[in-house]
Design a protein around this motif. Structure first.
Motif, short mmCIF file in Angstrom:
data_model
loop_
_atom_site.label_atom_id
_atom_site.label_comp_id
_atom_site.label_asym_id
_atom_site.label_seq_id
_atom_site.Cartn_x
_atom_site.Cartn_y
_atom_site.Cartn_z
N ARG A 1 52.23 30.66 21.42
CA ARG A 1 53.18 31.58 22.05
C ARG A 1 52.84 33.03 21.66
O ARG A 1 52.91 33.94 22.49
CB ARG A 1 54.58 31.23 21.64
N ALA A 2 52.50 33.24 20.40
CA ALA A 2 52.12 34.58 19.93
C ALA A 2 50.84 35.07 20.61
O ALA A 2 50.64 36.27 20.81
CB ALA A 2 51.92 34.60 18.42
N GLN A 3 49.99 34.12 21.01
CA GLN A 3 48.75 34.44 21.71
C GLN A 3 48.94 34.62 23.21
O GLN A 3 48.00 34.88 23.94
CB GLN A 3 47.70 33.34 21.46
N GLY A 4 50.19 34.42 23.67
CA GLY A 4 50.49 34.56 25.10
C GLY A 4 50.23 33.31 25.91
O GLY A 4 50.22 33.35 27.13
N GLN A 5 50.02 32.20 25.23
CA GLN A 5 49.81 30.93 25.92
C GLN A 5 51.16 30.26 26.15
O GLN A 5 52.07 30.40 25.31
CB GLN A 5 48.91 30.01 25.10
N PRO A 6 51.32 29.55 27.26
CA PRO A 6 52.61 28.89 27.53
C PRO A 6 52.91 27.75 26.58
O PRO A 6 52.13 27.19 25.95
CB PRO A 6 52.47 28.39 28.96
#
Length: 186
Positions: free
Chosen positions: A181-186
């Protein structure tokens, strides 16, 4: 504390603690935290274990977790609740009672201390993952500690590294989701 600091600040719901990092070069200190917000990290510890940025982030997040969870206060409260009032006897009787209680208290408080270490590991894992550090690196760090063998004293507040590693493995799926989530992945 770099990237971890904004995550830590976002988790504080009460009056915010001002954290301060002090770097020391001591062979007798690895890392520790004080209730008022100071975190100590030893350069000797970082060098001895060849810690990289991710490992250091987890160490710092672990120490900050102690402060956020008020572990020092919990430990002191447990000690006070456990202790019976000292008898009003002779000085020799009081001295003997204190000697007896020292080892009893250590046994009792080691359970509390170990629990706070497990909790700081788990929260530190989540905080560092939320700051963008891959939680699998924390397990790598704990595996290094396990491979080195326990060099702890009988009175150590830290549980055996292999126990800590096992518990962290249980929390890895959630930490990986937080990291993604922090990496922008769902």
């Amino acid at each position: 504390m770099g990237e971890v600091a904004p995550v830590i600040q976002s988790q504080q719901t009460q009056s915010p603690i001002t954290f301060r990092l002090e770097i020391v070069n001591s062979r007798s200190v690895d890392a520790l935290a004080f209730a008022e917000g100071t975190v100590i990290l030893s350069e000797a510890f970082v060098s001895r274990l060849a810690l990289d940025r991710a490992h250091i982030a987890f160490v710092l997040a672990h120490e900050v977790s102690h402060i956020l969870m008020q572990h020092e206060r919990q430990t002191l409260t447990s000690a006070l609740a456990w202790m019976a009032p000292l008898p009003t006897s002779s000085a020799a009787d009081i001295y003997r009672e204190m000697e007896d209680r020292y080892f009893q208290m250590d046994t009792y408080l080691s359970v509390v201390a170990h629990q706070t270490e497990f909790e700081a590991d788990e929260i530190g894992l989540a905080l560092a993952a939320m700051a963008g550090y891959d939680p699998r690196r924390q397990l790598e760090f704990m595996q290094t500690l396990t491979n080195r063998g326990s060099q702890q004293s009988m009175l150590s507040t830290h549980p055996d590294p292999s126990l800590r590693l096992g518990r962290l493995r249980d929390h890895l799926p959630l930490a990986v989701r937080l990291f993604e989530r922090a990496q922008g992945q769902p």
